[in-house]
Design a protein around this motif. Structure first.
Motif, mmCIF file in Angstrom:
data_model
loop_
_atom_site.group_PDB
_atom_site.id
_atom_site.type_symbol
_atom_site.label_atom_id
_atom_site.label_comp_id
_atom_site.label_asym_id
_atom_site.label_seq_id
_atom_site.Cartn_x
_atom_site.Cartn_y
_atom_site.Cartn_z
ATOM 1 N N GLN A 1 -21.920 15.943 -9.991
ATOM 2 C CA GLN A 1 -22.023 16.476 -11.337
ATOM 3 C C GLN A 1 -21.234 17.755 -11.530
ATOM 4 O O GLN A 1 -21.297 18.357 -12.599
ATOM 5 C CB GLN A 1 -23.508 16.743 -11.671
ATOM 6 C CG GLN A 1 -24.373 15.483 -11.676
ATOM 7 C CD GLN A 1 -25.838 15.795 -11.896
ATOM 8 O OE1 GLN A 1 -26.252 16.942 -11.772
ATOM 9 N NE2 GLN A 1 -26.618 14.772 -12.232
ATOM 10 N N ARG A 2 -20.489 18.139 -10.540
ATOM 11 C CA ARG A 2 -19.737 19.386 -10.637
ATOM 12 C C ARG A 2 -18.487 19.180 -11.487
ATOM 13 O O ARG A 2 -18.038 18.058 -11.721
ATOM 14 C CB ARG A 2 -19.381 19.902 -9.254
ATOM 15 C CG ARG A 2 -20.637 20.140 -8.421
ATOM 16 C CD ARG A 2 -20.409 20.945 -7.186
ATOM 17 N NE ARG A 2 -21.658 21.098 -6.434
ATOM 18 C CZ ARG A 2 -22.003 22.185 -5.778
ATOM 19 N NH1 ARG A 2 -21.204 23.221 -5.761
ATOM 20 N NH2 ARG A 2 -23.139 22.241 -5.125
ATOM 21 N N ARG A 3 -17.910 20.282 -11.901
ATOM 22 C CA ARG A 3 -16.879 20.242 -12.939
ATOM 23 C C ARG A 3 -15.608 19.537 -12.482
ATOM 24 O O ARG A 3 -15.007 18.764 -13.229
ATOM 25 C CB ARG A 3 -16.565 21.677 -13.386
ATOM 26 C CG ARG A 3 -15.536 21.752 -14.501
ATOM 27 C CD ARG A 3 -15.311 23.187 -14.923
ATOM 28 N NE ARG A 3 -14.308 23.293 -15.977
ATOM 29 C CZ ARG A 3 -14.558 23.152 -17.264
ATOM 30 N NH1 ARG A 3 -15.783 22.901 -17.678
ATOM 31 N NH2 ARG A 3 -13.589 23.265 -18.165
ATOM 32 N N TYR A 4 -15.192 19.775 -11.255
ATOM 33 C CA TYR A 4 -13.897 19.267 -10.794
ATOM 34 C C TYR A 4 -14.039 18.115 -9.802
ATOM 35 O O TYR A 4 -13.180 17.911 -8.950
ATOM 36 C CB TYR A 4 -13.099 20.408 -10.148
ATOM 37 C CG TYR A 4 -12.785 21.537 -11.102
ATOM 38 C CD1 TYR A 4 -11.732 21.427 -12.002
ATOM 39 C CD2 TYR A 4 -13.564 22.690 -11.120
ATOM 40 C CE1 TYR A 4 -11.447 22.458 -12.887
ATOM 41 C CE2 TYR A 4 -13.297 23.721 -12.004
ATOM 42 C CZ TYR A 4 -12.230 23.596 -12.880
ATOM 43 O OH TYR A 4 -11.957 24.605 -13.758
ATOM 44 N N VAL A 5 -15.145 17.360 -9.893
ATOM 45 C CA VAL A 5 -15.346 16.270 -8.943
ATOM 46 C C VAL A 5 -14.314 15.168 -9.138
ATOM 47 O O VAL A 5 -13.867 14.527 -8.182
ATOM 48 C CB VAL A 5 -16.785 15.730 -9.084
ATOM 49 C CG1 VAL A 5 -17.008 15.095 -10.444
ATOM 50 C CG2 VAL A 5 -17.079 14.723 -7.989
ATOM 51 N N SER A 6 -13.890 14.929 -10.388
ATOM 52 C CA SER A 6 -12.885 13.890 -10.629
ATOM 53 C C SER A 6 -11.543 14.274 -10.015
ATOM 54 O O SER A 6 -10.823 13.419 -9.473
ATOM 55 C CB SER A 6 -12.735 13.640 -12.127
ATOM 56 O OG SER A 6 -12.358 14.840 -12.797
ATOM 57 N N GLU A 7 -11.198 15.572 -10.081
ATOM 58 C CA GLU A 7 -9.938 16.012 -9.469
ATOM 59 C C GLU A 7 -10.000 15.901 -7.949
ATOM 60 O O GLU A 7 -8.998 15.560 -7.299
ATOM 61 C CB GLU A 7 -9.636 17.461 -9.867
ATOM 62 C CG GLU A 7 -9.109 17.632 -11.288
ATOM 63 C CD GLU A 7 -10.221 17.598 -12.310
ATOM 64 O OE1 GLU A 7 -11.396 17.460 -11.900
ATOM 65 O OE2 GLU A 7 -9.912 17.698 -13.527
ATOM 66 N N VAL A 8 -11.170 16.198 -7.356
ATOM 67 C CA VAL A 8 -11.321 16.051 -5.901
ATOM 68 C C VAL A 8 -11.164 14.584 -5.498
ATOM 69 O O VAL A 8 -10.488 14.257 -4.510
ATOM 70 C CB VAL A 8 -12.685 16.607 -5.443
ATOM 71 C CG1 VAL A 8 -12.923 16.295 -3.972
ATOM 72 C CG2 VAL A 8 -12.747 18.115 -5.672
ATOM 73 N N ARG A 9 -11.773 13.680 -6.263
ATOM 74 C CA ARG A 9 -11.626 12.248 -5.976
ATOM 75 C C ARG A 9 -10.175 11.812 -6.101
ATOM 76 O O ARG A 9 -9.680 11.007 -5.313
ATOM 77 C CB ARG A 9 -12.487 11.438 -6.947
ATOM 78 C CG ARG A 9 -13.980 11.529 -6.677
ATOM 79 C CD ARG A 9 -14.732 10.752 -7.731
ATOM 80 N NE ARG A 9 -16.173 10.756 -7.485
ATOM 81 C CZ ARG A 9 -17.068 10.255 -8.330
ATOM 82 N NH1 ARG A 9 -16.659 9.725 -9.476
ATOM 83 N NH2 ARG A 9 -18.354 10.284 -8.033
#
Length: 549
Positions: free
Chosen positions: A9-17
């Protein structure tokens, strides 16, 4: 600052993925390279969002292209393997049908039914199966037909290559003669169960020659296509290999940045990121300068603010190191990290660790080899540091090059003390023992005893152990006793020094009562138990000798 928030649910989880997916694709491409890629290019700043998008598109295109090339090459290799098996099958079939025995000669008239030949009243099925399965395969055919088949086989001489794994395959050509459609269906089911490959094969010699010629032409064409496909694949991978290490570093750097940003918290209006971190006090200006450079590079009109936050939490331990002390600090950290503001034992380990190693090692020749090896690593450290490798042994040796250098130097010193060079003594200053026997006595005895009252000059060997001990029959007993006593003395001094260092910590943290409750009992126990033993050793060496009363 946001431990209650789920990782997803963190803000930049999509960028990490996104970065993890790019990293996975680059690892897969690196695994397809025929040789290890060159090291990454010199470091640069992090990529902009536009550059990340371009890099992602390029990585996706490269992965798709290599997958397509690999898939096409695999299909071509499968077709090539099938043609090789068919050619071998036809060649072996010619020998199967040429039987000159009058009782078992088979007529050449044939009828063709759905690519399965019927020879007179006998039909046959031909194919290729793995050699290891032949015994079970033949036994199963015999059982399902109740012995009403005729089975012939011939092993393929040259091993074939699996198009998927590249492993060598040992295969065998077979032909099954049978009578009746029911047995034919059973034979096909058994072949399917044993993963045998069936091929249509003509029964007449002329048709076999025609098919063999056609298969040979197709094999030559396929070999040419395979060579061109492999050259194209090698060219594509060679072009990629130049930049793949640089891309991997850039992607991992971006992933680390977003992973760190996920630890930030947002302000109320969700337009500002807030973070807390521990910074060495002398590096505050460095952090402030880095924030200013980041603002300038991003073109943001809003400056980043660095604010001191008072806290009662215990900071983490930070030990500043350089290329010389880093190896010793890692050695200490492998045992345990000191608490905040405690005395760092790595400084004293620079001397104690190599010296105690040398007390046990103690050989001039091996010490020279060790010191020379470490000296090469130290002299050419800039060249070696540019080499990026995952070899764990090499990284351990290179990271501890200064430790190995000091261990080699101290081993040379202790080797001179022990007068030991590749298990041989060095007679540099001349022995302090003399021969007191006549030549006749020496010739008649293989072993004689030297009395130190008369044979010893009472003048010690200037440096180290007297070389005369090399020839003594009690050499090992004397040296083991000598080295054991030295080890005990240095070990006790080392322990006493370590216990005494706790006094510095007690004074710094204002815990003077611990000096009386902990340090003094420990040092008294050590003195009464071990220092008394060391004192007896020195008394024996000083007070007792062969000429003493």
């Amino acid at each position: 600052l946001n431990p209650h928030v789920n990782d997803f649910q963190r803000r930049y989880v999509s960028e990490v993925r996104r970065c993890s997916e790019m990293e996975r694709k680059l690892r897969w491409v690196a695994g397809e390279l025929p040789e290890p890629p060159p090291p990454p290019k010199p470091d640069r700043c992090s990529l902009s969002p536009r550059e990340i998008n371009i890099l992602e598109e390029r990585i996706d295109f490269i992965e798709s292209e290599i997958q397509e090339i690999t898939r096409n090459a695999r299909n071509l290799k499968s077709d090539y393997l099938s043609l090789i098996e068919l050619r071998t099958l036809i060649e072996k079939m010619q020998t199967f049908f040429q039987d000159h025995s009058a009782q078992r000669k088979i007529s050449a008239s044939v009828q063709i039914y759905n690519n399965d030949a019927v020879l007179g009243h006998l039909g046959f099925i031909a194919g290729v199966v793995t050699t290891a399965r032949i015994p079970a395969f033949e036994k199963m055919l015999w059982r399902i037909s109740h012995g009403n088949i005729f089975f012939k086989q011939a092993q393929i001489d040259e091993p074939l290559k699996d198009p998927i794994t590249g492993h060598e395959l040992q295969k065998t050509v077979f032909v099954v003669f049978f009578h009746g459609e029911q047995i034919k269906l059973r034979v096909k089911k058994v072949c399917h169960g044993f993963k045998a490959t069936l091929y249509p094969c003509p029964a007449t010699y002329k048709d076999q020659l025609d098919m063999l010629a056609g298969v040979g032409t197709r094999i030559k064409d396929l070999e040419m296509v395979l060579e061109q496909t492999e050259n194209h694949r090698r060219l594509v991978l060679t072009n990629i290999a130049r930049d793949i290490s640089t891309w991997m570093v850039a992607v991992r750097k971006e992933k680390a940045i977003y992973h760190t940003l996920n630890m930030f918290s947002m302000d109320i209006v969700k337009k500002c990121l807030i973070a807390e971190c521990w910074v060495p006090r002398r590096d505050l200006t460095v952090v402030q300068k880095a924030l200013e450079n980041g603002v300038k590079a991003s073109g943001s009109p809003i400056p980043s603010i660095l604010h001191y936050v008072p806290t009662h939490e215990t900071p983490p331990t930070f030990n500043r190191t350089n290329k010389f002390t880093r190896g010793f600090q890692n050695l200490i950290d492998s045992y345990g990290i000191a608490s905040y503001r405690e005395v760092n034992p790595a400084l004293y380990t620079i001397i104690t660790f190599p010296f105690l190693f040398a007390v046990m090692f103690g050989d001039v020749g091996h010490g020279i080899i060790m010191a020379a090896f470490a000296a090469i690593l130290v002299i050419y450290e800039k060249k070696f540091s540019k080499v990026q490798t995952d070899n764990e042994i090499w990284n351990i040796f290179f990271g501890g090059r200064y430790i190995i250098l000091l261990m080699g130097i101290f081993s040379i010193y202790t080797g001179l003390i022990y007068n030991d060079m590749f298990s041989k003594s060095l007679n540099i200053f001349g022995t302090s023992w003399r021969n007191v026997y006549e030549d006749g006595v020496l010739k008649n005895h293989s072993m004689l005893e030297l009395d130190p009252k008369t044979a010893y000059t009472q003048t010690p060997y200037p440096f180290g152990l007297d070389p005369a001990w090399q020839f003594a029959s009690n050499n090992i007993i004397f040296l083991n006793s000598f080295k054991m006593k030295l080890s005990i003395i240095f070990g006790v001094i080392h322990m006493a020094f370590g216990v005494t260092m706790s006094v510095v910590n007690f004074n710094f943290f204002k815990k003077q009562e611990m000096i009386f409750l902990q340090y003094i009992p420990q040092i008294l126990f050590l003195l009464l138990l071990f220092w008394y033993l060391c004192l007896l050793m020195f008394m024996k060496w000083i007070m007792y000798s062969a000429v003493a009363e």
